[in-house]
Design an enzyme around this catalytic site. Structure first.
Site, PDB file in Angstrom:
ATOM      1  CG  ASP A 221      -1.695  -1.332   1.314  1.00  0.00           C
ATOM      2  OD1 ASP A 221      -2.033  -1.747   2.440  1.00  0.00           O
ATOM      3  OD2 ASP A 221      -1.933  -1.955   0.276  1.00  0.00           O
TER       4      ASP A 221
ATOM      5  CD  GLN B  96       9.136   2.443  -3.277  1.00  0.00           C
ATOM      6  OE1 GLN B  96       9.281   3.612  -3.663  1.00  0.00           O
ATOM      7  NE2 GLN B  96       7.954   1.881  -3.183  1.00  0.00           N
TER       8      GLN B  96
ATOM      9  NE  ARG C 248       5.594  -9.385   0.219  1.00  0.00           N
ATOM     10  CZ  ARG C 248       5.898  -9.415   1.510  1.00  0.00           C
ATOM     11  NH1 ARG C 248       6.564 -10.465   2.013  1.00  0.00           N
ATOM     12  NH2 ARG C 248       5.581  -8.412   2.305  1.00  0.00           N
ATOM     13  N   GLY C 249       2.891  -9.702  -4.185  1.00  0.00           N
ATOM     14  CA  GLY C 249       1.961  -8.600  -4.008  1.00  0.00           C
ATOM     15  C   GLY C 249       1.705  -7.775  -5.246  1.00  0.00           C
ATOM     16  CD  GLU C 250      -1.214  -3.012  -6.630  1.00  0.00           C
ATOM     17  OE1 GLU C 250      -1.483  -1.934  -7.160  1.00  0.00           O
ATOM     18  OE2 GLU C 250      -2.031  -3.670  -5.956  1.00  0.00           O
ATOM     19  CG  ASP C 251       5.736  -0.929  -5.789  1.00  0.00           C
ATOM     20  OD1 ASP C 251       6.874  -0.788  -5.307  1.00  0.00           O
ATOM     21  OD2 ASP C 251       5.291  -0.250  -6.736  1.00  0.00           O
ATOM     22  CB  SER C 252       8.027  -6.440  -5.332  1.00  0.00           C
ATOM     23  OG  SER C 252       7.056  -7.408  -5.002  1.00  0.00           O
TER      24      SER C 252
ATOM     25  CE1 TYR D  53       2.204 -12.106  -1.279  1.00  0.00           C
ATOM     26  CE2 TYR D  53       2.681 -10.972   0.784  1.00  0.00           C
ATOM     27  CZ  TYR D  53       2.227 -10.948  -0.527  1.00  0.00           C
ATOM     28  OH  TYR D  53       1.809  -9.768  -1.095  1.00  0.00           O
TER      29      TYR D  53
HETATM   30  O1  TRH Z   1       4.446  -5.955   0.804  1.00  0.00           O
HETATM   31  P1  TRH Z   1       3.579  -6.583  -0.189  1.00  0.00           P
HETATM   32  O2  TRH Z   1       3.217  -7.968   0.017  1.00  0.00           O
HETATM   33  O3  TRH Z   1       2.244  -5.729  -0.329  1.00  0.00           O
HETATM   34  C1  TRH Z   1       1.033  -6.349  -0.586  1.00  0.00           C
HETATM   35  C2  TRH Z   1       0.444  -5.818  -1.796  1.00  0.00           C
HETATM   36  O4  TRH Z   1       0.252  -4.492  -1.698  1.00  0.00           O
HETATM   37  C3  TRH Z   1      -0.901  -6.446  -2.050  1.00  0.00           C
HETATM   38  O5  TRH Z   1      -1.531  -5.837  -3.142  1.00  0.00           O
HETATM   39  C4  TRH Z   1      -1.768  -6.242  -0.883  1.00  0.00           C
HETATM   40  O6  TRH Z   1      -2.945  -6.959  -1.100  1.00  0.00           O
HETATM   41  C5  TRH Z   1      -1.052  -6.784   0.297  1.00  0.00           C
HETATM   42  O7  TRH Z   1       0.202  -6.149   0.484  1.00  0.00           O
HETATM   43  C6  TRH Z   1      -1.875  -6.516   1.460  1.00  0.00           C
HETATM   44  O8  TRH Z   1       4.268  -6.536  -1.624  1.00  0.00           O
HETATM   45  P2  TRH Z   1       4.529  -5.338  -2.631  1.00  0.00           P
HETATM   46  O9  TRH Z   1       3.281  -4.815  -3.186  1.00  0.00           O
HETATM   47  O10 TRH Z   1       5.546  -5.831  -3.577  1.00  0.00           O
HETATM   48  O11 TRH Z   1       5.184  -4.186  -1.745  1.00  0.00           O
HETATM   49  C7  TRH Z   1       6.485  -4.311  -1.224  1.00  0.00           C
HETATM   50  C8  TRH Z   1       7.182  -2.950  -1.257  1.00  0.00           C
HETATM   51  O12 TRH Z   1       8.440  -3.035  -0.567  1.00  0.00           O
HETATM   52  C9  TRH Z   1       7.505  -2.488  -2.689  1.00  0.00           C
HETATM   53  O13 TRH Z   1       7.287  -1.089  -2.789  1.00  0.00           O
HETATM   54  C10 TRH Z   1       9.009  -2.752  -2.819  1.00  0.00           C
HETATM   55  C11 TRH Z   1       9.457  -2.483  -1.417  1.00  0.00           C
HETATM   56  N1  TRH Z   1      10.737  -3.076  -1.036  1.00  0.00           N
HETATM   57  C12 TRH Z   1      11.759  -2.215  -0.692  1.00  0.00           C
HETATM   58  O14 TRH Z   1      11.613  -0.978  -0.758  1.00  0.00           O
HETATM   59  N2  TRH Z   1      12.957  -2.754  -0.273  1.00  0.00           N
HETATM   60  C13 TRH Z   1      13.186  -4.099  -0.211  1.00  0.00           C
HETATM   61  O15 TRH Z   1      14.273  -4.531   0.179  1.00  0.00           O
HETATM   62  C14 TRH Z   1      12.112  -4.981  -0.601  1.00  0.00           C
HETATM   63  C15 TRH Z   1      12.318  -6.469  -0.549  1.00  0.00           C
HETATM   64  C16 TRH Z   1      10.887  -4.441  -0.983  1.00  0.00           C
END
Ligand code: TRH
Length: 373
Positions: A15, A248, A264-268, A191
């Site tokens: 998010d 990031q 995983r998820g959305e942004d990565s 996850y």
């Molecule tokens: O953390 P997430 O699992 O977030 C998820 C998704 O938003 C999903 O849509 C939602 O339903 C769920 O949460 C509740 O995975 P996501 O989306 O990849 O977000 C991880 C963020 O962390 C992304 O912006 C990349 C960042 N990141 C870093 O900045 N540094 C790091 O070392 C890593 C591994 C990730």
């Protein structure tokens, strides 16, 4: 235009990950004056180390970051209000929106999905008399909002991927020895229920050496520690490193450096696509495996039209990684994918080029809003 972005951190980091990128792009590329409201600055700091959770208001670059406290402060309503992921705005702020002389544009930024129904709902108005809220859907197809893509992303990525020296300096900056020829460098962000141990077992006897990089305080890091592979330790063909959780932009560099990324998820998930390298996505696990349709919908778009035999291997790998088929399929699926990595690399490059044609979500959203102000 003044924008207020509201982010309620549900669980994990996606998010705030999406909101922080959007805020920066709107400010840097769309000339917007952005105020980002976040209810959990401690989680925000994980991806943006300069955040100070003690401050109610602070500037990060040109973005004003405000702690979303209750009671919500009495502030002037912005021209555009973005409620992300259905986070429900503070009631007092909605009252102020309704009282504003000039109605603000009210956006609900939805979660990303590759499912076919997205086009039908994208941009639809929802009357909230006297206001109207618009549903804005990111997506992978024409008729959606596209995905976040900052200006110059491909140019910067290509320059970085063409510069072995810069990659070696980056790896050294996180205490990872230089990329060894003939070795596959893999990043893993997943996850807890991902079948990591089964994949590690398969990699132990892989056709070529594999080095896994995981990020501190994440499930993959715990799995590497449990397997005794956290600090360069090895087991057969497999070795591993746990690096600090990265800011990031550094996480992007890691995705650009690795030969294969588990995300995983959305942004990565989206950033792995922009890295234009083969990747494996673990969708956010949902009850009754209802994330199955999300995985299948994306694979159908991603592999659609690709004649490559290895598509079958990739489908097996992703469905096993998402717990949708027995994990015993992981080893053979990986072997099939590794054997056609070149072809999968081509699919990744073609996909990134196709995604770029949709335009970046921040610019698309800014245009959508300026037509409704
Ligand atoms: O953390 P997430 O699992 O977030 C998820 C998704 O938003 C999903 O849509 C939602 O339903 C769920 O949460 C509740 O995975 P996501 O989306 O990849 O977000 C991880 C963020 O962390 C992304 O912006 C990349 C960042 N990141 C870093 O900045 N540094 C790091 O070392 C890593 C591994 C990730």
């Amino acid at each position: 235009m003044r924008w207020d972005l509201f982010c309620a951190v549900v669980d994990n980091l996606g998010d705030i990950g999406v909101c922080w990128r959007l805020a920066r792009q709107l400010e840097a590329e769309e000339g917007a004056e952005v105020r980002l409201w976040v209810d959990d600055l401690v989680t925000f700091r994980r991806i943006a180390p300069s955040v100070d959770p003690a401050l109610a208001t602070q500037r990060l670059g040109e973005v004003e970051v405000c702690r979303w406290d209750t009671p919500f402060p009495d502030v002037a309503v912005a021209d555009v209000v973005v409620e992300t992921f259905g986070c429900d705005l503070p009631a007092s702020y909605v009252d102020a929106m309704k009282a504003r002389t000039r109605a603000p544009v009210w956006i609900n930024l939805e979660y990303l999905s590759a499912e076919s129904w997205v086009n039908r709902y994208h941009g639809l108005p929802s009357p909230q008399p006297p206001l109207t809220k618009y549903f804005y859907f990111p997506g992978f197809a024409e008729g959606t909002g596209g995905v976040l893509m900052e200006e110059g992303l491909r140019r910067r990525r290509e320059a970085f991927q063409a510069d072995a020296g810069e990659q070696a300096r980056f790896l050294a900056s996180v205490n990872v020895p230089q990329h060894r020829s003939g070795e596959l460098l893999v990043s893993m962000f997943c996850y807890p229920r991902a079948p990591m141990a089964a994949l590690f077992d398969a990699w132990e006897s892989a056709a070529q050496p594999i080095r896994v990089i995981a990020f501190a305080e994440t499930p993959a890091a715990q799995a590497l520690v449990a397997a005794g592979l956290a600090a360069g330790g090895s087991r057969g063909r497999l070795s591993g490193h746990v690096v600090p959780f990265l800011a990031q932009d550094d996480y992007d560099r890691m995705l650009w450096t690795c030969d294969w990324n588990f995300v995983r998820g959305e942004d990565s998930f989206v950033r792995a696509q922009w890295a234009a390298r083969p990747f494996t996505w673990q969708a956010y696990p949902q009850e009754a495996d209802s994330h199955r349709i999300k995985v299948q919908s994306f694979l159908a778009r991603y592999l659609g039209g690709s004649a490559m035999g290895s598509s079958a291997g990739l489908v097996d790998l992703w469905t096993a990684w998402n717990g949708l088929v027995p994990q015993g399929r992981l080893g053979p699926a990986w072997t099939a994918c590794a054997a056609t990595r070149g072809g999968l690399g081509e699919i990744a490059r073609q996909w990134a080029a196709r995604l770029e044609t949709l335009g970046g979500l921040a610019g698309n959203l800014a245009r959508f809003c300026s037509e409704r102000v």
